[in-house]
Design a protein around this motif. Sequence first.
Motif, mmCIF file in Angstrom:
data_model
loop_
_atom_site.group_PDB
_atom_site.id
_atom_site.type_symbol
_atom_site.label_atom_id
_atom_site.label_comp_id
_atom_site.label_asym_id
_atom_site.label_seq_id
_atom_site.Cartn_x
_atom_site.Cartn_y
_atom_site.Cartn_z
ATOM 1 N N PHE A 113 19.730 26.353 13.005
ATOM 2 C CA PHE A 113 20.494 25.326 12.301
ATOM 3 C C PHE A 113 19.719 24.673 11.156
ATOM 4 O O PHE A 113 20.311 24.072 10.272
ATOM 5 N N CYS A 116 19.701 27.802 7.654
ATOM 6 C CA CYS A 116 20.933 28.558 7.448
ATOM 7 C C CYS A 116 21.700 27.950 6.281
ATOM 8 O O CYS A 116 21.384 26.860 5.808
ATOM 9 N N TYR A 118 25.485 26.700 5.379
ATOM 10 C CA TYR A 118 26.719 26.294 6.038
ATOM 11 C C TYR A 118 27.897 26.599 5.128
ATOM 12 O O TYR A 118 27.859 26.318 3.932
ATOM 13 N N THR A 129 28.007 29.421 9.954
ATOM 14 C CA THR A 129 26.648 29.416 9.428
ATOM 15 C C THR A 129 26.279 30.839 9.056
ATOM 16 O O THR A 129 26.795 31.797 9.638
ATOM 17 N N SER A 131 22.725 32.875 8.675
ATOM 18 C CA SER A 131 21.281 32.865 8.840
ATOM 19 C C SER A 131 20.606 33.230 7.531
ATOM 20 O O SER A 131 21.104 34.049 6.759
ATOM 21 N N THR A 146 26.219 36.005 10.148
ATOM 22 C CA THR A 146 27.207 34.939 10.005
ATOM 23 C C THR A 146 27.820 34.675 11.374
ATOM 24 O O THR A 146 28.205 35.604 12.072
#
Length: 187
Positions: A113, A116, A118, A129, A131, A146
């Motif tokens: 989190f 990544c 968004y 998200t 990566s 994703t």
Amino acid sequence: MTASNLPPKPDFAALEAAAPESADRRTMILSLIGNLVFNWSNNESLFIYVLMLLLKVDQASAAIVFATLNTTRARLDLIQRLARIKIKDKVLSKELDRLIERFNEGTHMRNEFNHCMYTVGDNGEISQTQSMRLIQTRSGLRFGETKPLDDARIHEMINGMREMAKINRDIWDFLPRLESHCDSHSD
């Protein structure tokens, strides 16, 4: 003109207009991310005390050693190597290994989190998200996985946050036992 490889530019005006409808969910997601980072950071910092006990130094010296190592992996590697030569109790040693293993599992989620991109859906909701890691496949390299930021993923985040909070308490419970062991096995 050639076709662009770039994704389409978001319609920011439409997203801003739709955003109030998804504000509660977006706030919840951002709060979960914040709590994951908060708990992870507190847990990582607690390993300074583990290092302090293993090195038999004061807190400031342990913090200097800790901060000198520039990655979490390097810090934990040092702790595990020191533990191999300093902790004689196999149960205590395995408990430290398990704490580190659990922390590393939480690190994967925190990194996911923190590192990544968004995607915001048409209604202003955080929908997925992507990566920032390159994934090597047989056919070549692919840019990041994703994943949808759906209810199932939010549930995973909640569980991850709770686990990080539990790890914090477990490290605090472990520290006095490690201190006692290190005190009774002075070099």
